[in-house]
Every structure is written in C-alpha cells, then in structure tokens.
Motif scaffolding. Structure first.
Motif, PDB file in Angstrom:
ATOM      1  N   UNK A 113     150.491  20.274  60.003  1.00 25.82           N
ATOM      2  CA  UNK A 113     151.401  21.407  59.838  1.00 25.82           C
ATOM      3  C   UNK A 113     152.858  20.999  59.980  1.00 25.82           C
ATOM      4  N   UNK A 114     153.123  20.106  60.928  1.00 26.79           N
ATOM      5  CA  UNK A 114     154.504  19.675  61.174  1.00 26.79           C
ATOM      6  C   UNK A 114     154.906  18.458  60.339  1.00 26.79           C
ATOM      7  N   UNK A 115     153.921  17.889  59.604  1.00 24.53           N
ATOM      8  CA  UNK A 115     154.167  16.685  58.798  1.00 24.53           C
ATOM      9  C   UNK A 115     154.784  15.583  59.644  1.00 24.53           C
ATOM     10  N   UNK A 116     154.167  15.410  60.819  1.00 29.74           N
ATOM     11  CA  UNK A 116     154.680  14.420  61.761  1.00 29.74           C
ATOM     12  C   UNK A 116     153.501  13.738  62.445  1.00 29.74           C
ATOM     13  N   UNK A 117     153.535  12.413  62.461  1.00 28.97           N
ATOM     14  CA  UNK A 117     152.441  11.654  63.069  1.00 28.97           C
ATOM     15  C   UNK A 117     152.413  11.918  64.568  1.00 28.97           C
ATOM     16  N   UNK A 118     151.215  12.083  65.164  1.00 25.51           N
ATOM     17  CA  UNK A 118     151.130  12.328  66.610  1.00 25.51           C
ATOM     18  C   UNK A 118     151.810  11.219  67.411  1.00 25.51           C
ATOM     19  N   UNK A 119     152.384  11.598  68.529  1.00 25.52           N
ATOM     20  CA  UNK A 119     153.054  10.621  69.392  1.00 25.52           C
ATOM     21  C   UNK A 119     152.034   9.667  70.005  1.00 25.52           C
ATOM     22  N   UNK A 120     152.533   8.532  70.455  1.00 21.17           N
ATOM     23  CA  UNK A 120     151.660   7.539  71.084  1.00 21.17           C
ATOM     24  C   UNK A 120     150.977   8.100  72.322  1.00 21.17           C
ATOM     25  N   UNK A 121     151.697   8.953  73.054  1.00 23.58           N
ATOM     26  CA  UNK A 121     151.106   9.515  74.270  1.00 23.58           C
ATOM     27  C   UNK A 121     149.936  10.431  73.933  1.00 23.58           C
ATOM     28  N   UNK A 122     150.041  11.172  72.821  1.00 23.89           N
ATOM     29  CA  UNK A 122     148.945  12.057  72.428  1.00 23.89           C
ATOM     30  C   UNK A 122     147.743  11.255  71.935  1.00 23.89           C
ATOM     31  N   UNK A 123     148.004  10.201  71.198  1.00 27.79           N
ATOM     32  CA  UNK A 123     146.900   9.355  70.717  1.00 27.79           C
ATOM     33  C   UNK A 123     146.176   8.709  71.896  1.00 27.79           C
ATOM     34  N   UNK A 124     146.956   8.191  72.845  1.00 24.09           N
ATOM     35  CA  UNK A 124     146.352   7.589  74.040  1.00 24.09           C
ATOM     36  C   UNK A 124     145.555   8.626  74.817  1.00 24.09           C
ATOM     37  N   UNK A 125     146.104   9.831  74.908  1.00 25.18           N
ATOM     38  CA  UNK A 125     145.424  10.908  75.616  1.00 25.18           C
ATOM     39  C   UNK A 125     144.085  11.250  74.967  1.00 25.18           C
ATOM     40  N   UNK A 126     144.056  11.340  73.633  1.00 25.56           N
ATOM     41  CA  UNK A 126     142.832  11.687  72.917  1.00 25.56           C
ATOM     42  C   UNK A 126     141.757  10.623  73.139  1.00 25.56           C
ATOM     43  N   UNK A 127     142.149   9.347  73.099  1.00 28.57           N
ATOM     44  CA  UNK A 127     141.182   8.261  73.311  1.00 28.57           C
ATOM     45  C   UNK A 127     140.539   8.371  74.694  1.00 28.57           C
ATOM     46  N   UNK A 128     141.377   8.610  75.707  1.00 31.82           N
ATOM     47  CA  UNK A 128     140.863   8.742  77.076  1.00 31.82           C
ATOM     48  C   UNK A 128     139.994   9.990  77.198  1.00 31.82           C
ATOM     49  N   UNK A 129     140.402  11.088  76.546  1.00 28.87           N
ATOM     50  CA  UNK A 129     139.645  12.335  76.627  1.00 28.87           C
ATOM     51  C   UNK A 129     138.264  12.201  75.987  1.00 28.87           C
ATOM     52  N   UNK A 130     138.189  11.527  74.845  1.00 27.82           N
ATOM     53  CA  UNK A 130     136.897  11.351  74.178  1.00 27.82           C
ATOM     54  C   UNK A 130     135.945  10.550  75.064  1.00 27.82           C
ATOM     55  N   UNK A 131     136.463   9.465  75.673  1.00 33.78           N
ATOM     56  CA  UNK A 131     135.633   8.658  76.583  1.00 33.78           C
ATOM     57  C   UNK A 131     135.188   9.498  77.773  1.00 33.78           C
ATOM     58  N   UNK A 132     136.117  10.261  78.341  1.00 34.24           N
ATOM     59  CA  UNK A 132     135.783  11.094  79.491  1.00 34.24           C
ATOM     60  C   UNK A 132     134.790  12.188  79.141  1.00 34.24           C
ATOM     61  N   UNK A 133     134.904  12.764  77.939  1.00 30.56           N
ATOM     62  CA  UNK A 133     133.993  13.823  77.511  1.00 30.56           C
ATOM     63  C   UNK A 133     132.570  13.301  77.350  1.00 30.56           C
ATOM     64  N   UNK A 134     132.435  12.107  76.780  1.00 27.49           N
ATOM     65  CA  UNK A 134     131.103  11.507  76.611  1.00 27.49           C
ATOM     66  C   UNK A 134     130.435  11.270  77.960  1.00 27.49           C
ATOM     67  N   UNK A 239     150.305  23.494  69.734  1.00 31.99           N
ATOM     68  CA  UNK A 239     148.844  23.488  69.670  1.00 31.99           C
ATOM     69  C   UNK A 239     148.248  22.119  70.003  1.00 31.99           C
ATOM     70  N   UNK A 240     148.969  21.037  69.688  1.00 31.18           N
ATOM     71  CA  UNK A 240     148.449  19.706  69.983  1.00 31.18           C
ATOM     72  C   UNK A 240     148.321  19.465  71.472  1.00 31.18           C
ATOM     73  N   UNK A 241     149.404  19.716  72.188  1.00 34.37           N
ATOM     74  CA  UNK A 241     149.378  19.579  73.647  1.00 34.37           C
ATOM     75  C   UNK A 241     148.436  20.605  74.257  1.00 34.37           C
ATOM     76  N   UNK A 242     148.404  21.811  73.671  1.00 34.17           N
ATOM     77  CA  UNK A 242     147.503  22.851  74.162  1.00 34.17           C
ATOM     78  C   UNK A 242     146.051  22.429  74.065  1.00 34.17           C
ATOM     79  N   UNK A 243     145.688  21.769  72.959  1.00 35.92           N
ATOM     80  CA  UNK A 243     144.310  21.296  72.790  1.00 35.92           C
ATOM     81  C   UNK A 243     143.959  20.248  73.844  1.00 35.92           C
ATOM     82  N   UNK A 244     144.916  19.388  74.163  1.00 37.94           N
ATOM     83  CA  UNK A 244     144.681  18.373  75.188  1.00 37.94           C
ATOM     84  C   UNK A 244     144.484  19.034  76.550  1.00 37.94           C
ATOM     85  N   UNK A 245     145.322  20.021  76.859  1.00 37.72           N
ATOM     86  CA  UNK A 245     145.181  20.738  78.129  1.00 37.72           C
ATOM     87  C   UNK A 245     143.861  21.502  78.182  1.00 37.72           C
TER      88      UNK A 245
END
Length: 305
Positions: A113-134, A239-245
């Motif tokens: 929607x924003x035509x902007x690549x996610x920040x490095x902190x969000x990408x790192x957060x998603x990787x950790x979240x996926x591992x933690x969710x599993x 919404x991106x940060x909201x999804x992480x929270x």
C-alpha cells in the motif's frame, strides 16, 4: 512516547483476544458449542458498544461512512468463520500457527500500500516471530500427520482476513470516533457470523442455562476491548507494526490455557513465547530511540543563534 502509548493499546487488545480460546474451552466443558459462544460474543459485544456509543459518542455519520464501516466488519467476521472451520479440520496447534501468518501478511499489505520495502527491524521481527510461533504453538516437537488441505486453506484465509482487518481498521474512516467506528464494524461482522452460525441460542434457553456468562466475558474481551483499542491505535502505529504487536495473542493464549484450563506447556513452548516477545520488542526499541545530535553540533547551533 505517544507511539508507544498507542502500541500498548494494540498489545492489550491482542492479549485480550488471546484469552478467548481458554474461555471457550471452559464453556465447552459445560456443554456449550463454539457456535453458541461465538454468537453470544457478538450479541453481547455489540450491546456493550451500542450502550457506550449512546452514552459517550452520539456523532451522526453519513450513509457513506456507516456503509463503509459495515463493509469493514466483513473482514472481522471472516477471521471468526475461517478460523472456526480450520479448527474443525486441523489440530489446534496447526490452526493457530496458520492464523498467526497474519504477522508477515500485515507487514506485506502495508509495504504494498505504501510502496515501500519493510524496514530491517520489521523483517528481523517477523523472522523471530515465525520461529517463536512454531515453538509456542507446539508444532516443533510434535507429529501432526497428514494435514487436511481444506483446513489449511481455511487457516490461511483466517490469517489474511485478520491482517486485512488490521489494515483497514488503521486506514478507513480514521476521523470517526472509536465507539462509533467499532459499533458499525461489529454490526457488519455480527450479521455475517450469525448468518453462518445459527443464532438459535437466543430462544432455545441456552442463555438462561449459563451461556450468558460466557457471552459477557467473550463480548468484553473479544469485541469491546480489542475492536475499540485497535480502532484507536492502528491509525497511529500503522498496520505493519500493529500486526507485529498482534502476535502477543499467542503467548496470552498459552498463559491463559495454563491458568484457566490447567493445560501442560512444554519448555519449548515457553521458549517460543520468549521469542515472540523479543520479536514484538524489536520495532518498539527502534521507536523509542531518540536521535539526538552530537554535543559539538548542538553547541555549534547554539553559537550561531
């Protein structure tokens, strides 16, 4: 600091969602069905919002505004319906992990929607979240056998609709007061849910037999708190940060299952919960950093005044 305040609201809303599964398990032990409790959740939640709106926010909305918000409510109902169908066909641990794909889907929706690549902190957060969710979901360390593909599709659809709900909640009619916005979204969602799951509990005596107490609890924790808090916080944090929270929902679900239902949680699951909180904290640490200029630059600026 303001952004952290709104982040806290979303965090509380996500934790509130996480308690719902344990309350439903308690209700099922008393003989009530998931469809009865889900219906009760929407009826009581809708009633709470109606009362609060009439008491504190009587602002009149245009037909376009309330029609838009009713349509947004469809994304809320989609999560309830699709996740319910997934749980019927899959082990609970697999269904919840599929639902929690909303974290990276939400970040992706924001990036598109924003035509902007996610920040490095969000990408790192998603990787950790996926591992933690599993880990927290109990997938690693257990064997689930062959999966029902229809159930997998329903699980992924529930993740998409939840991410979409977070996305539109933060971008649609952001100037509308939170109680009004939440009421009309819940109205649209409730119509869909009660169309899929029979509202027979309203006249078959189930409410008088004790369903009402579960409806009140689910309506408060599953509608009133999260929908209102998301309506306030999402436009402020994105919404991106909201999804992480929102990933805090899973640790809350695990802790609630221990406290309310007395379920066993393995060491791997507790480690997964820790990882999820680390993943949630990564973008927040970035928010809290204040970019203060070096001392010599501050002194130089002062000298030029």
């Amino acid at each position: 600091m303001n952004k952290l305040k709104y982040s806290l609201l979303i965090l509380i809303g996500a934790i509130s969602y996480g308690v719902l599964s344990s309350i439903m398990k308690l209700g099922m032990k008393e003989g009530f069905t998931v469809s009865q409790m889900l219906g009760g959740q929407y009826v009581f939640g809708w009633t709470f919002l109606l009362i609060l709106m009439l008491l504190f926010s009587r602002k009149k909305l245009s037909p376009k505004q309330w029609l838009t918000l009713l349509a947004v409510g469809i994304t809320m109902s989609g999560t309830s319906v699709f996740y319910g169908k997934a749980v019927e066909r899959l082990p609970a641990s697999i269904a919840v992990v599929l639902l929690f794909q909303f974290t990276w889907i939400g970040v992706l929706l924001e990036a598109v929607a924003d035509r902007r690549f996610p920040s490095k902190s969000k990408i790192a957060s998603i990787i950790v979240l996926i591992a933690g969710t599993l880990l927290a979901g109990g997938v690693i360390g257990s064997s689930s056998g062959a999966l029902d593909m229809t159930g997998v599709i329903f699980g992924l659809l529930s993740a998409f609709t939840f991410a979409l709900y977070m996305f539109v909640s933060g971008r649609v009619e952001t100037k509308v007061p939170a109680f009004n916005k939440s009421f009309f979204m819940t109205t649209g969602s409730g119509v869909i849910v009660l169309s899929v799951f029979s509202p027979s509990f309203l006249w078959d005596g189930a409410l008088g037999d004790g369903l009402w107490k579960y409806g009140v609890a689910l309506g408060f924790l599953g509608i009133l708190i999260p929908v209102v808090f998301f309506a306030i916080g999402m436009p402020k944090v994105g919404s991106g940060t909201g999804a992480i929270l929102g990933a805090a929902e899973l640790p809350a679900a695990v802790v609630a299952s221990v406290l309310l239902v007395h379920e066993h949680v393995s060491g791997l699951q507790w480690f997964g919960i820790v990882l999820i909180f680390i993943g949630i904290a990564i973008p927040q640490i970035r928010f809290s950093r204040k970019k203060t200029p070096p001392l010599y630059e501050t002194q130089k600026s002062a000298a030029n005044l």
